[in-house]
Scaffold this active site. Structure first.
Site, PDB file in Angstrom:
ATOM      1  N   VAL A  12      -3.113  15.527  -7.896  1.00 22.13           N
ATOM      2  CA  VAL A  12      -2.089  16.242  -6.954  1.00 22.13           C
ATOM      3  C   VAL A  12      -2.449  17.468  -6.390  1.00 22.13           C
ATOM      4  CG1 VAL A  12       0.345  16.634  -6.728  1.00 22.13           C
ATOM      5  CG2 VAL A  12      -0.273  14.406  -7.704  1.00 22.13           C
ATOM      6  N   THR A 122       6.239  15.751 -10.695  1.00 22.57           N
ATOM      7  CA  THR A 122       7.273  14.888 -10.877  1.00 22.57           C
ATOM      8  C   THR A 122       8.298  15.747 -12.067  1.00 22.57           C
ATOM      9  OG1 THR A 122       6.161  12.981 -10.078  1.00 22.57           O
ATOM     10  CG2 THR A 122       7.860  12.683 -11.256  1.00 22.57           C
ATOM     11  N   PHE A 250       3.700  -4.386  -2.594  1.00 20.48           N
ATOM     12  CA  PHE A 250       4.045  -4.283  -4.056  1.00 20.48           C
ATOM     13  C   PHE A 250       4.701  -5.531  -4.738  1.00 20.48           C
ATOM     14  CE2 PHE A 250       3.322   0.050  -6.111  1.00 20.48           C
ATOM     15  CZ  PHE A 250       2.593   0.317  -4.827  1.00 20.48           C
ATOM     16  N   CYS A 261       1.665   7.486 -14.008  1.00 25.12           N
ATOM     17  CA  CYS A 261       3.081   7.651 -13.399  1.00 25.12           C
ATOM     18  C   CYS A 261       4.019   6.488 -13.625  1.00 25.12           C
ATOM     19  CB  CYS A 261       3.003   8.059 -11.769  1.00 25.12           C
ATOM     20  SG  CYS A 261       2.173   9.774 -11.797  1.00 25.12           S
ATOM     21  N   ARG A 329      -5.660   6.406 -16.986  1.00 30.04           N
ATOM     22  CA  ARG A 329      -4.479   6.623 -18.085  1.00 30.04           C
ATOM     23  C   ARG A 329      -3.508   5.483 -17.736  1.00 30.04           C
ATOM     24  NH1 ARG A 329      -3.013  12.441 -15.243  1.00 30.04           N
ATOM     25  NH2 ARG A 329      -3.920  11.453 -13.445  1.00 30.04           N
TER      26      ARG A 329
END
Ligand code: NAD
Ligand code: UGA
Length: 432
Positions: A12, A122, A250, A261, A329
């Site tokens: 980010v 976040t 999605f 995330c 991750r």
């Protein structure tokens, strides 16, 4: 043109730094990782992200983008300082705010009066006030430093495109003049702009990620049901997606969502709900269903080799949490590979972008192979775990000649089942 500081040069921070420099701002990006800063200063990009190299090169050449070691050097004489440090999951599910608090305490003494600190990471509801308090306690109090929430919605792999063409920009601040100052940074993007209070902005981010996770969880459940009743989930998702209220995005079933995330942000929202004693069964069900989906993929592989994994050799195509990123991750592929190993299989894996070192650190005992054909050599079957485009175009005759059992478990529904079966393979997909 504004003077911007960015704390954290990760997915980010680096994208934000490069894109804001591209938009004409003067950007200094600081990271604690000296090697990373040295590489970036040479124009060497440590992550796989389409278009980022071009923007970093442009920024370095124009002098509008600079990398420094540490947070302080990126925070002096700045109009805005963006906090882009990690907010990982802590043991109880809540977001771990220690990196944010440490970064805020570090920068507080060097901020100019009037600097706006922008929470880009976040962060849970209440973080705008938390950062304000840390800044004041660490010495910025008398200098009128303000804090705004400005969550980021980019996806890895398309980060630059998402940043420069956002569906919306959300800014949460109690002070409207400050919010307007932050919004000016993005003015040329022409995006929808929501200026709201800090708690609502913070909630928008968690609610958005959780909603997308629920959508994936829902289509995975429908896929599982399709397997029992003989329907094809791809047809079902298509038929649903034409409804504009539902949309096509999605609705791709797969091995379960992963990444840095969705797992942590759904856990953090669930923790928030628990902390105010609000039952949130849709979210709880999504989190539990996602883990069950990983296990379902293990069961598919087990069934495809005849029910016993011990002594079998499994070839794996893809290790990253999705295609077009090198990020491992919380990758479902790593979890599934680890489970296959735990059941006694030998697991050999190929991924076009993942770091061997990081994959082995996550799953000891995994064997990494340098190309997608060699990984099949002597394996019983192949399991496709990440939807890299190259897997679509492999020569299936060659794959068949390398495997001992002609069987493919396609956890991403990437391949055409009819074409695969025509080559004599047993094909197992998700929900079809
Ligand atoms: P990351 O781990 O890739 O990068 C974080 C960087 O911050 C690291 O390079 C680290 O060295 C650096 N850092 C940590 N403490 C520091 C300090 N005190 N001073 C200077 N540098 C410091 O993390 P990321 O994926 O970029 O995520 C950052 C935040 O953005 C998280 O809250 C995440 O939830 C959120 N987010 C991530 C994405 C994504 O796609 N990765 C998208 C939207 C939001
Ligand atoms: C996600 C969100 O899409 C971003 O908007 C958000 O900013 C980001 O999280 C974040 O907060 O970090 P990202 O994690 O990069 O972005 O990846 P996605 O493309 O959203 O995919 C997440 C996971 O869901 C992957 O494992 C992917 O394979 C899976 N997925 C996605 C599906 O299984 N099916 C789908 O239809 C879509």
């Amino acid at each position: 043109m504004s003077r911007v500081g960015i704390i954290g040069a990760g997915y980010v921070g680096l994208t934000t730094a490069a894109c804001l420099a591209h938009l004409g701002h003067s950007v200094v990006c600081g990271d604690v990782d000296a090697d990373r800063v040295a590489r970036l200063s040479r124009g060497d990009i440590p992550i796989l992200e389409e278009g980022l190299l071009e923007l970093v090169t442009e920024g370095l050449r124009s002098g509008r983008l600079q990398f420094v070691v540490g947070a302080e050097g990126a925070s002096r004489r700045r109009d805005f300082v963006f906090l882009c440090v990690p907010t990982p999951q802590s043991d109880n599910g809540a977001a771990d705010m220690s990196y944010v608090e440490a970064a805020a305490a570090q920068i507080a003494p060097v901020l100019d009066p009037g600097t706006v600190v922008v929470n880009k990471s976040t962060m849970p509801v209440g973080s705008t006030r938390l950062v304000q308090r840390v800044l004041e306690e660490a010495g910025a109090g008398s200098r009128e430093v303000r804090v705004a929430s400005n969550p980021e919605f980019l996806r890895e792999g398309t980060a630059v495109r998402d940043f420069l063409n956002p569906d919306r920009v959300v800014i949460g601040c109690d002070d409207t003049a400050t919010a307007v100052r932050v919004s000016e940074l993005y003015r040329t993007l022409g995006a929808a702009m929501l200026v709201t209070d800090p708690a609502s902005a913070e909630m928008v981010k968690y609610a958005s990620n959780a909603f997308l996770a629920v959508k994936i969880g829902f289509i995975n459940a429908v896929a599982n049901l399709c397997e029992s009743v003989g329907a094809d989930v791809r047809e079902v998702a298509l038929g649903m997606g034409y409804d504009k209220r539902i949309g096509f995005e999605f609705l791709r079933p797969g091995p379960g969502y992963g990444g840095s995330c969705f797992p942590k942000d759904t856990a953090a929202l669930n923790h928030l709900a628990e902390s105010v004693e609000f039952p949130f069964p849709i979210l709880e069900g999504t989190i539990a269903g996602n883990r069950a989906q990983y296990e379902r993929m293990v069961a598919k592989v087990k069934a495809a080799v005849g029910g016993e994994l011990a002594g079998r050799t499994i070839a794996v195509w893809g290790l990253t949490f999705k295609a077009n990123t090198d990020d491992l991750r919380e990758s479902p592929a790593l979890y599934i590979a680890g489970r296959l190993l735990a059941e006694g299989a030998r697991v050999r894996a190929y991924d076009p972008a993942a770091s061997t070192e990081k994959a082995l650190a996550s799953v000891p005992g995994l064997e990494i192979v340098v190309d997608g054909y060699s990984v099949c050599d002597g394996a019983d079957l192949v399991v496709l775990l990440t939807e890299w485009d190259e897997f679509r175009w492999y020569d299936l005759d060659k794959v068949a000649s390398l495997l001992t059992v002609k069987s493919i478990v396609d956890c991403r529904n990437l391949l055409d089942p009819a074409a695969v079966r025509r080559k004599g393979f047993q094909y197992t997909g998700v929900g079809r």
